[in-house]
Design a protein around this motif. Structure first.
Motif, PDB file in Angstrom:
ATOM      1  N   THR A   1      11.563  24.139  -9.118  1.00 22.85           N
ATOM      2  CA  THR A   1      10.422  23.278  -9.441  1.00 22.85           C
ATOM      3  C   THR A   1      10.407  22.106  -8.467  1.00 22.85           C
ATOM      4  OG1 THR A   1      11.696  21.871 -10.924  1.00 22.85           O
ATOM      5  CG2 THR A   1      10.657  23.845 -11.900  1.00 22.85           C
ATOM      6  N   VAL A   2       9.310  21.387  -8.432  1.00 21.80           N
ATOM      7  CA  VAL A   2       9.227  20.201  -7.575  1.00 21.80           C
ATOM      8  C   VAL A   2      10.313  19.207  -7.962  1.00 21.80           C
ATOM      9  CG1 VAL A   2       7.800  18.205  -6.949  1.00 21.80           C
ATOM     10  CG2 VAL A   2       6.783  20.490  -7.036  1.00 21.80           C
ATOM     11  N   GLU A   3      10.558  19.043  -9.255  1.00 18.32           N
ATOM     12  CA  GLU A   3      11.585  18.111  -9.709  1.00 18.32           C
ATOM     13  C   GLU A   3      12.965  18.528  -9.198  1.00 18.32           C
ATOM     14  OE1 GLU A   3       9.289  19.516 -11.807  1.00 18.32           O
ATOM     15  OE2 GLU A   3       8.028  17.729 -11.978  1.00 18.32           O
ATOM     16  N   GLN A   4      13.245  19.824  -9.189  1.00 17.82           N
ATOM     17  CA  GLN A   4      14.522  20.313  -8.682  1.00 17.82           C
ATOM     18  C   GLN A   4      14.619  20.125  -7.167  1.00 17.82           C
ATOM     19  OE1 GLN A   4      14.048  24.254 -10.345  1.00 17.82           O
ATOM     20  NE2 GLN A   4      15.637  23.894 -11.891  1.00 17.82           N
ATOM     21  N   GLN A   5      13.506  20.321  -6.471  1.00 18.76           N
ATOM     22  CA  GLN A   5      13.493  20.096  -5.029  1.00 18.76           C
ATOM     23  C   GLN A   5      13.718  18.622  -4.709  1.00 18.76           C
ATOM     24  OE1 GLN A   5      10.219  22.082  -2.878  1.00 18.76           O
ATOM     25  NE2 GLN A   5       9.902  23.255  -4.775  1.00 18.76           N
ATOM     26  N   VAL A   6      13.112  17.737  -5.506  1.00 13.76           N
ATOM     27  CA  VAL A   6      13.308  16.297  -5.328  1.00 13.76           C
ATOM     28  C   VAL A   6      14.772  15.948  -5.561  1.00 13.76           C
ATOM     29  CG1 VAL A   6      12.780  14.026  -6.337  1.00 13.76           C
ATOM     30  CG2 VAL A   6      10.923  15.627  -5.822  1.00 13.76           C
ATOM     31  N   ALA A   7      15.370  16.511  -6.609  1.00 12.69           N
ATOM     32  CA  ALA A   7      16.784  16.246  -6.898  1.00 12.69           C
ATOM     33  C   ALA A   7      17.665  16.744  -5.754  1.00 12.69           C
ATOM     34  CB  ALA A   7      17.187  16.907  -8.218  1.00 12.69           C
ATOM     35  N   ARG A   8      17.359  17.910  -5.206  1.00 15.55           N
ATOM     36  CA  ARG A   8      18.136  18.441  -4.085  1.00 15.55           C
ATOM     37  C   ARG A   8      18.024  17.515  -2.876  1.00 15.55           C
ATOM     38  NH1 ARG A   8      16.016  23.954  -2.183  1.00 15.55           N
ATOM     39  NH2 ARG A   8      14.344  22.607  -1.457  1.00 15.55           N
ATOM     40  N   MET A   9      16.795  17.074  -2.579  1.00  8.89           N
ATOM     41  CA  MET A   9      16.593  16.176  -1.443  1.00  8.89           C
ATOM     42  C   MET A   9      17.356  14.866  -1.651  1.00  8.89           C
ATOM     43  SD  MET A   9      13.090  14.494   0.044  1.00  8.89           S
ATOM     44  CE  MET A   9      12.816  13.681  -1.523  1.00  8.89           C
TER      45      MET A   9
ATOM     46  N   TYR B   1       6.293  15.428   1.543  1.00  5.52           N
ATOM     47  CA  TYR B   1       6.262  16.868   1.814  1.00  5.52           C
ATOM     48  C   TYR B   1       6.734  17.655   0.591  1.00  5.52           C
ATOM     49  CZ  TYR B   1       5.570  15.822   6.765  1.00  5.52           C
ATOM     50  OH  TYR B   1       5.071  15.366   7.959  1.00  5.52           O
ATOM     51  N   VAL B   2       7.832  17.224  -0.017  1.00  4.61           N
ATOM     52  CA  VAL B   2       8.378  17.928  -1.178  1.00  4.61           C
ATOM     53  C   VAL B   2       7.365  17.941  -2.321  1.00  4.61           C
ATOM     54  CG1 VAL B   2      10.140  17.789  -2.992  1.00  4.61           C
ATOM     55  CG2 VAL B   2      10.798  17.571  -0.612  1.00  4.61           C
ATOM     56  N   ARG B   3       6.652  16.857  -2.505  1.00  2.92           N
ATOM     57  CA  ARG B   3       5.684  16.757  -3.596  1.00  2.92           C
ATOM     58  C   ARG B   3       4.313  17.352  -3.254  1.00  2.92           C
ATOM     59  NH1 ARG B   3       9.157  12.601  -4.073  1.00  2.92           N
ATOM     60  NH2 ARG B   3       9.750  11.965  -6.169  1.00  2.92           N
ATOM     61  N   GLY B   4       4.145  17.802  -2.021  1.00  2.00           N
ATOM     62  CA  GLY B   4       2.857  18.360  -1.618  1.00  2.00           C
ATOM     63  C   GLY B   4       1.797  17.306  -1.374  1.00  2.00           C
ATOM     64  N   LYS B   5       2.192  16.040  -1.247  1.00  2.00           N
ATOM     65  CA  LYS B   5       1.249  14.941  -1.006  1.00  2.00           C
ATOM     66  C   LYS B   5       0.867  14.841   0.464  1.00  2.00           C
ATOM     67  CE  LYS B   5       1.622  13.317  -5.251  1.00  2.00           C
ATOM     68  NZ  LYS B   5       0.587  12.923  -6.166  1.00  2.00           N
ATOM     69  N   LYS B   6       1.698  15.404   1.325  1.00  5.29           N
ATOM     70  CA  LYS B   6       1.440  15.451   2.756  1.00  5.29           C
ATOM     71  C   LYS B   6       1.767  16.864   3.204  1.00  5.29           C
ATOM     72  CE  LYS B   6       2.263  13.012   7.058  1.00  5.29           C
ATOM     73  NZ  LYS B   6       2.885  11.881   7.719  1.00  5.29           N
ATOM     74  N   LEU B   7       0.871  17.460   3.966  1.00 11.82           N
ATOM     75  CA  LEU B   7       1.072  18.837   4.391  1.00 11.82           C
ATOM     76  C   LEU B   7       1.579  18.880   5.820  1.00 11.82           C
ATOM     77  CD1 LEU B   7      -2.139  20.383   2.819  1.00 11.82           C
ATOM     78  CD2 LEU B   7       0.168  20.308   1.879  1.00 11.82           C
TER      79      LEU B   7
ATOM     80  N   ASP C   1       0.801  -1.225   0.000  1.00 14.03           N
ATOM     81  CA  ASP C   1       0.000   0.000   0.000  1.00 14.03           C
ATOM     82  C   ASP C   1       0.833   1.274   0.000  1.00 14.03           C
ATOM     83  OD1 ASP C   1      -2.285  -1.603   0.131  1.00 14.03           O
ATOM     84  OD2 ASP C   1      -2.236  -1.625   2.320  1.00 14.03           O
ATOM     85  N   ARG C   2       2.136   1.176   0.009  1.00 12.48           N
ATOM     86  CA  ARG C   2       2.992   2.363   0.045  1.00 12.48           C
ATOM     87  C   ARG C   2       2.899   3.119  -1.285  1.00 12.48           C
ATOM     88  NH1 ARG C   2       6.131   3.425   4.913  1.00 12.48           N
ATOM     89  NH2 ARG C   2       5.294   1.797   6.238  1.00 12.48           N
ATOM     90  N   PRO C   3       2.997   4.450  -1.259  1.00 14.27           N
ATOM     91  CA  PRO C   3       2.949   5.243  -2.498  1.00 14.27           C
ATOM     92  C   PRO C   3       4.314   5.257  -3.199  1.00 14.27           C
ATOM     93  CG  PRO C   3       3.125   6.708  -0.628  1.00 14.27           C
ATOM     94  CD  PRO C   3       3.033   5.302  -0.075  1.00 14.27           C
ATOM     95  N   TRP C   4       4.743   4.102  -3.700  1.00 14.87           N
ATOM     96  CA  TRP C   4       6.102   3.924  -4.215  1.00 14.87           C
ATOM     97  C   TRP C   4       6.489   4.962  -5.259  1.00 14.87           C
ATOM     98  CZ3 TRP C   4       9.116   1.184  -1.314  1.00 14.87           C
ATOM     99  CH2 TRP C   4       8.569   0.149  -0.527  1.00 14.87           C
ATOM    100  N   ASP C   5       5.546   5.347  -6.139  1.00 14.22           N
ATOM    101  CA  ASP C   5       5.869   6.320  -7.188  1.00 14.22           C
ATOM    102  C   ASP C   5       6.223   7.689  -6.623  1.00 14.22           C
ATOM    103  OD1 ASP C   5       5.452   4.419  -9.148  1.00 14.22           O
ATOM    104  OD2 ASP C   5       3.381   5.029  -9.535  1.00 14.22           O
ATOM    105  N   ASP C   6       5.780   7.985  -5.416  1.00 16.32           N
ATOM    106  CA  ASP C   6       6.044   9.277  -4.788  1.00 16.32           C
ATOM    107  C   ASP C   6       7.162   9.216  -3.758  1.00 16.32           C
ATOM    108  OD1 ASP C   6       4.019  10.666  -6.185  1.00 16.32           O
ATOM    109  OD2 ASP C   6       2.512   9.879  -4.806  1.00 16.32           O
ATOM    110  N   LEU C   7       7.811   8.074  -3.603  1.00 12.16           N
ATOM    111  CA  LEU C   7       8.867   7.926  -2.605  1.00 12.16           C
ATOM    112  C   LEU C   7      10.246   7.945  -3.256  1.00 12.16           C
ATOM    113  CD1 LEU C   7       7.445   5.110  -0.290  1.00 12.16           C
ATOM    114  CD2 LEU C   7       7.353   7.591   0.045  1.00 12.16           C
ATOM    115  N   ASP C   8      11.144   8.687  -2.637  1.00 12.54           N
ATOM    116  CA  ASP C   8      12.542   8.678  -3.047  1.00 12.54           C
ATOM    117  C   ASP C   8      13.341   7.794  -2.103  1.00 12.54           C
ATOM    118  OD1 ASP C   8      12.498  10.829  -5.174  1.00 12.54           O
ATOM    119  OD2 ASP C   8      11.501  11.779  -3.480  1.00 12.54           O
ATOM    120  N   PHE C   9      12.812   7.616  -0.914  1.00  9.64           N
ATOM    121  CA  PHE C   9      13.326   6.655   0.049  1.00  9.64           C
ATOM    122  C   PHE C   9      12.158   6.231   0.919  1.00  9.64           C
ATOM    123  CE2 PHE C   9      13.935  10.757   2.162  1.00  9.64           C
ATOM    124  CZ  PHE C   9      13.409  10.526   3.425  1.00  9.64           C
ATOM    125  N   MET C  10      12.284   5.056   1.491  1.00  9.24           N
ATOM    126  CA  MET C  10      11.259   4.571   2.401  1.00  9.24           C
ATOM    127  C   MET C  10      11.785   4.731   3.817  1.00  9.24           C
ATOM    128  SD  MET C  10       9.679   0.781   2.711  1.00  9.24           S
ATOM    129  CE  MET C  10       8.806   0.314   4.175  1.00  9.24           C
TER     130      MET C  10
END
Length: 164
Positions: A143-151, A125-131, A32-41
């Motif tokens: 951009t969100v993609e740049q924030q994801v890359a930074r993280m 949080y970075v993707r705005g999926k959890k506030l 049930d994890r949102p794998w497509d939105d995770l960069d790490f678990m």
């Protein structure tokens, strides 16, 4: 992140023994994890309130680390920023988590620390999926993609320091 199995997760840990990895708590809701939105678990151990775990994808496959954090409580008015995703949280929303280093340095008791969202939901949080709450994310020109890359760069740097 590609979906991981319990076996993938247990086999990924680099800073604990195979026996410890075999005994650690792995969530039962992997499907049930949102794998497509995770960069790490990341998850906390419900049986050990001072323990959490992080598994990230690296070029050689998943890499997992055990983390410890203090149980001391901060005041509600105190705000801290996560070093990985740059989200701020009040009170205990961010915690200094420490990971034992890999190899001989870790066996000697050396560790590396990083301030991380206590719920380890940085990717969401970075993707705005959890506030995280009002005023917790700064308006950024990235951009969100740049924030994801930074993280992801921050996560990689943390994992690299475990090997140095």
């Amino acid at each position: 992140m590609k979906p991981l199995t319990e076996q993938d997760i247990r086999g990924s840990f680099v800073n604990c023994s195979k026996g410890e990895a075999k005994r650690l708590f792995v969530p039962h809701d992997l499907a049930d994890r949102p794998w497509d939105d995770l960069d790490f678990m990341g998850w906390r151990d419900p049986g050990a309130p001072d323990r959490s775990y992080l598994v990230a994808e690296r070029s050689g496959g998943p890499v997992g680390v055990t983390l410890r954090f203090p149980s001391q409580q901060r005041g509600f008015m105190h705000r801290s920023m996560c070093s990985l995703c740059l989200t701020t949280h009040p009170g205990n929303g961010v915690s200094l988590m420490t990971a034992r280093k890999v190899g001989p340095a870790g066996r000697e008791g050396n560790s590396v620390g990083v301030y991380i969202c206590a719920d380890l939901a940085c990717s969401l949080y970075v993707r705005g999926k959890k506030l995280p709450g009002p005023g917790a994310r700064f308006e950024e020109s990235l951009t969100v993609e740049q924030q994801v890359a930074r993280m992801n760069g921050h996560v990689s740097a943390f994992l690299d320091r475990l090997h140095s």
